[in-house]
Design a protein around this motif. Sequence first.
Motif, short mmCIF file in Angstrom:
data_model
loop_
_atom_site.label_atom_id
_atom_site.label_comp_id
_atom_site.label_asym_id
_atom_site.label_seq_id
_atom_site.Cartn_x
_atom_site.Cartn_y
_atom_site.Cartn_z
N ALA A 1 -9.69 -3.90 1.68
CA ALA A 1 -8.26 -3.57 1.61
C ALA A 1 -7.62 -3.45 2.99
O ALA A 1 -6.42 -3.66 3.14
CB ALA A 1 -8.07 -2.28 0.82
N CYS B 1 -5.30 2.91 -0.91
CA CYS B 1 -5.56 1.45 -0.96
C CYS B 1 -4.72 0.83 -2.07
O CYS B 1 -5.23 0.44 -3.13
CB CYS B 1 -7.04 1.19 -1.20
SG CYS B 1 -8.11 1.81 0.12
N LYS C 1 -4.48 -8.87 -0.55
CA LYS C 1 -4.70 -8.38 -1.91
C LYS C 1 -6.18 -8.46 -2.24
O LYS C 1 -6.84 -9.45 -1.92
CB LYS C 1 -3.90 -9.24 -2.90
CG LYS C 1 -3.95 -8.78 -4.33
CD LYS C 1 -3.07 -7.56 -4.57
CE LYS C 1 -3.20 -7.06 -6.00
NZ LYS C 1 -2.32 -5.94 -6.32
N VAL C 2 -6.70 -7.41 -2.88
CA VAL C 2 -8.10 -7.38 -3.30
C VAL C 2 -8.14 -7.17 -4.81
O VAL C 2 -7.54 -6.24 -5.34
CB VAL C 2 -8.87 -6.23 -2.61
CG1 VAL C 2 -10.33 -6.19 -3.08
CG2 VAL C 2 -8.80 -6.37 -1.08
N ASN D 1 -3.29 -1.99 -2.27
CA ASN D 1 -3.39 -3.44 -2.45
C ASN D 1 -4.66 -3.85 -3.19
O ASN D 1 -5.05 -5.02 -3.17
CB ASN D 1 -3.31 -4.17 -1.10
CG ASN D 1 -4.41 -3.73 -0.14
OD1 ASN D 1 -4.96 -2.64 -0.27
ND2 ASN D 1 -4.72 -4.57 0.84
N VAL D 2 -5.33 -2.88 -3.84
CA VAL D 2 -6.53 -3.18 -4.63
C VAL D 2 -6.19 -3.07 -6.11
O VAL D 2 -5.64 -2.07 -6.56
CB VAL D 2 -7.69 -2.21 -4.31
CG1 VAL D 2 -8.92 -2.55 -5.16
CG2 VAL D 2 -8.05 -2.25 -2.83
N LEU E 1 -10.13 5.05 -4.52
CA LEU E 1 -9.28 4.10 -3.78
C LEU E 1 -7.84 4.59 -3.71
O LEU E 1 -7.18 4.44 -2.69
CB LEU E 1 -9.36 2.71 -4.43
CG LEU E 1 -10.69 1.97 -4.23
CD1 LEU E 1 -10.87 0.87 -5.25
CD2 LEU E 1 -10.80 1.42 -2.81
#
Length: 224
Positions: A108, A136, A113-114, A138-139, A131
Amino acid sequence: MRAEDLEALREHMLAVIAANAFALRDTIGKTAFDERVMMAMRKVPRHDFVPIELQPYAYANIPLPIGFEKTISQPFIVALMTDLLDIKADDSVIEIGTGLGYQAAILAQLARKVYSVEIIEEPGQQAKQRLRQQGCSNVELKIADGYHGWSEHAPFDKVIVTAAPDLLPPPLIHQLKAGGKMVIPAGLPNAQQLILAEKLANGRMTTKEILPVRFSQLEGTGSG
């Protein structure tokens, strides 16, 4: 444990990772991991991604049990797999095998993007919480059989797999962009190799064995 003690242990972990990277220089073709990877390893508090009773060991260069017959990989292997992917800031990355979310938190820091897929409900839910606590945002995580990837978000720039199939799963090869890279442990239980696979512009895959590893086997439809 006190924050300053954990900080000292984290710095020691980074020194061990750097020493191991240097020792592997002939295999990886350079003497040190990318600075962005090392910054991510420094930034993400590994002790927040292990069971609380194992926090004192969080920065040791060893795999640790996280329950559910799963482990969190040793820090050097996390750094190595991340470095091999060569993640760019606008990359979309899929991770197969979230565990408690540590590798996803590292990714991340590096990718746009994850997408992470975990087959077991309970660690997957714990990972979501951990997370979120780390910010985080963008996960995106789902509970599913990762062997099949996550087709609605494909194709991906990078694919990372944290459990070992016997052979590279065809759905993951299919969901990798041309020019993309996949890092995956593969092989029979006592003969696994960490593999860097790259998809050429014509769709053909090239593979390079990096070093022998031991990962838990990839569960799901693809496992024999």
